[in-house]
Scaffold this active site. Structure first.
Site, PDB file in Angstrom:
ATOM      1  N   ASP A  65       0.834  -1.193   0.000  1.00  0.00           N
ATOM      2  CA  ASP A  65       0.000   0.000   0.000  1.00  0.00           C
ATOM      3  C   ASP A  65       0.876   1.253   0.000  1.00  0.00           C
ATOM      4  OD1 ASP A  65      -2.726   1.106   0.291  1.00  0.00           O
ATOM      5  OD2 ASP A  65      -1.857   1.973   2.086  1.00  0.00           O
ATOM      6  N   THR A  98      -2.980   5.114  -4.152  1.00  0.00           N
ATOM      7  CA  THR A  98      -2.008   5.906  -3.391  1.00  0.00           C
ATOM      8  C   THR A  98      -0.588   5.750  -3.939  1.00  0.00           C
ATOM      9  OG1 THR A  98      -1.621   4.165  -1.776  1.00  0.00           O
ATOM     10  CG2 THR A  98      -3.398   5.692  -1.305  1.00  0.00           C
ATOM     11  N   THR A  99      -0.336   4.653  -4.652  1.00  0.00           N
ATOM     12  CA  THR A  99       0.963   4.508  -5.297  1.00  0.00           C
ATOM     13  C   THR A  99       0.946   5.298  -6.600  1.00  0.00           C
ATOM     14  OG1 THR A  99       1.030   2.270  -4.421  1.00  0.00           O
ATOM     15  CG2 THR A  99       2.678   2.819  -6.068  1.00  0.00           C
ATOM     16  N   ASP A 394      -8.935  -0.944   1.224  1.00  0.00           N
ATOM     17  CA  ASP A 394      -8.932  -0.494  -0.176  1.00  0.00           C
ATOM     18  C   ASP A 394     -10.174  -1.018  -0.905  1.00  0.00           C
ATOM     19  OD1 ASP A 394      -6.494   0.542   0.464  1.00  0.00           O
ATOM     20  OD2 ASP A 394      -5.429  -0.250  -1.280  1.00  0.00           O
TER      21      ASP A 394
HETATM   22  N1  ATP Z   1      -5.171  -7.563 -13.591  1.00  0.00           N
HETATM   23  C1  ATP Z   1      -4.578  -6.413 -13.846  1.00  0.00           C
HETATM   24  N2  ATP Z   1      -3.874  -6.233 -14.967  1.00  0.00           N
HETATM   25  C2  ATP Z   1      -3.273  -5.072 -15.189  1.00  0.00           C
HETATM   26  N3  ATP Z   1      -3.290  -4.007 -14.387  1.00  0.00           N
HETATM   27  C3  ATP Z   1      -3.976  -4.126 -13.274  1.00  0.00           C
HETATM   28  C4  ATP Z   1      -4.657  -5.317 -12.922  1.00  0.00           C
HETATM   29  N4  ATP Z   1      -5.236  -5.128 -11.736  1.00  0.00           N
HETATM   30  C5  ATP Z   1      -4.925  -3.886 -11.357  1.00  0.00           C
HETATM   31  N5  ATP Z   1      -4.183  -3.265 -12.294  1.00  0.00           N
HETATM   32  C6  ATP Z   1      -3.652  -1.905 -12.265  1.00  0.00           C
HETATM   33  O1  ATP Z   1      -2.753  -1.717 -11.209  1.00  0.00           O
HETATM   34  C7  ATP Z   1      -2.762  -0.354 -10.817  1.00  0.00           C
HETATM   35  C8  ATP Z   1      -2.925  -0.233  -9.332  1.00  0.00           C
HETATM   36  O2  ATP Z   1      -1.840  -0.807  -8.681  1.00  0.00           O
HETATM   37  P1  ATP Z   1      -1.677  -0.763  -7.102  1.00  0.00           P
HETATM   38  O3  ATP Z   1      -2.946  -1.194  -6.480  1.00  0.00           O
HETATM   39  O4  ATP Z   1      -0.436  -1.484  -6.783  1.00  0.00           O
HETATM   40  O5  ATP Z   1      -1.417   0.754  -6.814  1.00  0.00           O
HETATM   41  P2  ATP Z   1      -2.389   1.907  -6.401  1.00  0.00           P
HETATM   42  O6  ATP Z   1      -3.803   1.482  -6.509  1.00  0.00           O
HETATM   43  O7  ATP Z   1      -1.976   3.099  -7.161  1.00  0.00           O
HETATM   44  O8  ATP Z   1      -1.980   2.190  -4.904  1.00  0.00           O
HETATM   45  P3  ATP Z   1      -2.442   1.440  -3.565  1.00  0.00           P
HETATM   46  O9  ATP Z   1      -3.261   0.273  -3.935  1.00  0.00           O
HETATM   47  O10 ATP Z   1      -1.146   1.091  -2.938  1.00  0.00           O
HETATM   48  O11 ATP Z   1      -3.192   2.467  -2.812  1.00  0.00           O
HETATM   49  C9  ATP Z   1      -3.916   0.303 -11.528  1.00  0.00           C
HETATM   50  O12 ATP Z   1      -3.457   1.099 -12.584  1.00  0.00           O
HETATM   51  C10 ATP Z   1      -4.721  -0.887 -12.027  1.00  0.00           C
HETATM   52  O13 ATP Z   1      -5.417  -0.596 -13.233  1.00  0.00           O
HETATM   53 MG    MG Z   2      -4.557  -0.242  -5.524  1.00  0.00          MG
END
Ligand code: ATP
Ligand code: MG
Length: 558
Positions: A65, A98-99, A394
């Site tokens: 996260d 958040t990332t 989340d």
């Molecule tokens: N199956 C998938 N294939 C490709 N991309 C995906 C898949 N599932 C999620 N994503 C992408 O991953 C990204 C989110 O990654 P992640 O959850 O690590 O980071 P975040 O949501 O920015 O931050 P956090 O979850 O730490 O608050 C988004 O751009 C989402 O569209």
């Molecule tokens: Mg995320």
């Protein structure tokens, strides 16, 4: 700071104050912010890595996260701290992304630096970025898909996308159902739409068992035991009293002495005390209470009398639990036993102590107000349940986002590629120098699909080129299929995200980048607690990066 005036320096700022100006100041700030973005880039997406963070007390956190990573890193540099703040804002506002927001802000800054090195003034970049942001928000709104806020399957897909990048991803199907149930239970209709108060979901963690033992309770879970072995462990149709006072005999605040001269006097004294405690229990009984939940202590003798009356009691409850219980059961919190009456009581169909692993917990179910739910999170170890709690947070947040604003976009970087494409068209139509900044903004957005591709082990340049060509042909939802390492239509793969997460990330990232670009003077007072090092000194100033071995904030210098 001093300036010579007729041979005499005029002292304006305090001794030890450091100042950096113009390019230096900006350069250091931008560098620090970019380093933070760089540090968490590898954790983006379903194939992103987790981070292990050790704080100065030796406590370990393992997480994916963004907001948690940055918080635990204990960043020192003021510009780097801004990245931590936008990540926290993202978490508070929409709960996910958040990332992404930090990665995006870092890239916006990087592209701005390139422009500035070509002698484009920061204010031109700032203006261009603002125009680009407005246009990007319009595009997002156009491409977003409107959904039914009560469509369980869509809500579940959104939750599963969020959990795809977390430790719990292998259980995302199971946990997705639980999260959807929880939110639909507490959602309330409000002027034509829905409103969700996430405080009404209380999560309790108990290491042990497996993640699939996680359960949704239609009521509340209290991490306390029944105080006395002879009390009932199960009360049906419970009349619940919430007490914020001790069921004990108060000690006087001043020193006092009682002269006792005969054994009879001693006995009378003890009897008197016992009578006072008995009276307390009588009050509770006369109010018709069958379950007594107390925020303070309960005297041993009172426990015994309560048990004899068949009343279930627990003590030293958390204030937050008492507040949640008040909302859920309709009880009012009473501050003295004397005031207790049957009107203050709340209601629940079942109050029961159950054994969870090695511990006992009290479950309050079938409350008067069904808009309160509990989530009991189970899993192998403490760190796993901790990360599961963050991931469920989340998941609950994104479901709430969609229920409240029922619009989604597909994920995998597809919306970013599409917005970038349309922004480039928009830039073509501009005439001033800002067009360069708009084009740079478009390029910066592509950091999301590029990073997802990189983290999935794909060639990022090939992947981006393929996505761009698909988008040029009208394939709006082509993005990085992170799990298989190919470019695919993400909507067909059911990878959906709330549009509000994207909107918030765009706004916060642009705001942070433009704010840092505007700063051309850093005046830092000499700090007491910071380790020696130049404030605003790029890496040097980020004394706390990594968080290991750093001093906890507020500690005196050693
Ligand atoms: N199956 C998938 N294939 C490709 N991309 C995906 C898949 N599932 C999620 N994503 C992408 O991953 C990204 C989110 O990654 P992640 O959850 O690590 O980071 P975040 O949501 O920015 O931050 P956090 O979850 O730490 O608050 C988004 O751009 C989402 O569209
Ligand atoms: Mg995320």
């Amino acid at each position: 700071m001093s300036a010579p005036s007729a041979g005499q320096p005029i002292i304006i700022l305090k001794e030890g104050t450091e100042r950096s100006r113009g390019r230096d100041a900006r350069g250091n700030n931008l560098l620090a912010a970019r380093i933070v973005a760089q540090a968490i880039k590898t954790s983006l997406g379903p194939k992103g890595m987790d981070k292990m963070l050790v704080d100065s007390f030796g406590d370990v956190t393992i997480t994916n996260d963004g907001a948690t990573m940055l918080k635990e890193m204990d960043v020192q540099h003021p510009a780097a701290k801004m990245m931590v703040e936008i990540s926290k804002t993202q978490d508070d506002e929409v709960g996910d992304g958040t990332t992404s927001v930090v990665v995006l802000a870092g890239e916006l800054i990087g592209k701005a630096e390139e422009l500035m090195s070509k002698q484009i003034h920061p204010t031109v970049v700032i203006d261009g970025y603002r125009q680009a942001q407005d246009e990007a928000l319009k595009v997002l709104d156009q491409i977003a898909i409107t959904v039914d806020p009560e469509d369980r399957s869509m809500l579940k897909r959104v939750a599963m996308t969020t959990m795809a990048s977390k430790l719990v991803s292998s259980h995302s199907d199971f946990l997705g159902d639980i999260a959807v149930d929880a939110i639909l239970q507490i959602a309330e209709e409000s002027d034509g739409g829905w409103a969700v108060d996430l405080d009404m979901v209380k999560m309790e963690k108990k290491p042990g068992g497996s993640m699939t033992d996680t359960e949704l309770i239609r009521g509340l879970i209290i991490d306390k035991e029944v105080v006395h072995a002879d009390m009932p462990k199960l009360v049906r149709d419970a009349k619940i009293a919430l007490l914020n006072a001790a069921m004990e005999i108060e000690k006087t605040e001043f020193d006092s002495k009682i002269q006792i001269e005969t054994p009879e006097e001693m006995q009378a004294y003890l009897d008197q005390e016992e009578q006072m405690l008995r009276d307390m229990v009588t009050k509770v009984k006369d109010a018709g209470i069958t379950v007594l939940l107390c925020q303070k202590g309960i005297d041993d003798m009172v426990q015994h009398f309560l048990a004899r009356e068949g009343i279930l009691a627990a003590r030293r409850l958390k204030k937050s639990d008492i507040e949640a219980l008040a909302k859920a059961t309709g009880a009012s919190v009473v501050t003295s036993v004397d005031e207790l009456s049957s009107e203050d009581a709340g209601f629940a169909a079942v109050v029961e102590e159950r054994k969870i692993g090695d511990d006992k917990m009290i479950f309050v179910e079938g409350c008067d107000n069904p808009k309160a739910v509990g989530l009991l999170i189970r899993g192998g170890t403490e760190r796993i349940v901790d990360e599961a709690e963050r991931s469920l947070h989340d998941a609950l947040s994104v479901i709430k986002d969609v229920v409240e604003e029922p619009k989604v976009v597909a994920g995998g970087g597809a919306p970013e590629v599409e917005v970038a494409r349309q922004l480039r068209d928009f830039a073509e139509r501009l005439t001033g120098r800002e067009r360069l900044a708009v084009a740079a903004f478009a390029e910066a957005l592509e950091v999301i699909p590029v990073t997802l591709a990189e983290n999935a082990g794909m060639d990022p340049i090939d992947a981006l080129a393929e996505m761009q060509s698909k988008h040029a042909e009208g394939g709006v939802w082509y993005g990085v299929n992170g799990l298989d390492g190919v470019v695919s239509d993400m909507a067909e793969l059911d990878v959906y995200e709330p549009v509000s997460v994207k909107v918030q990330a765009l706004k916060s990232a642009t705001e942070a980048a433009t704010m840092l670009l505007k700063i051309d003077d850093v005046i830092a007072a000499s700090r007491m607690e910071a380790p020696p090092g130049p404030p605003g000194g790029g890496m040097g100033g980020m004394g706390g990066m990594g968080g290991m071995g750093g001093m906890p904030p507020g500690m005196p210098p050693m």
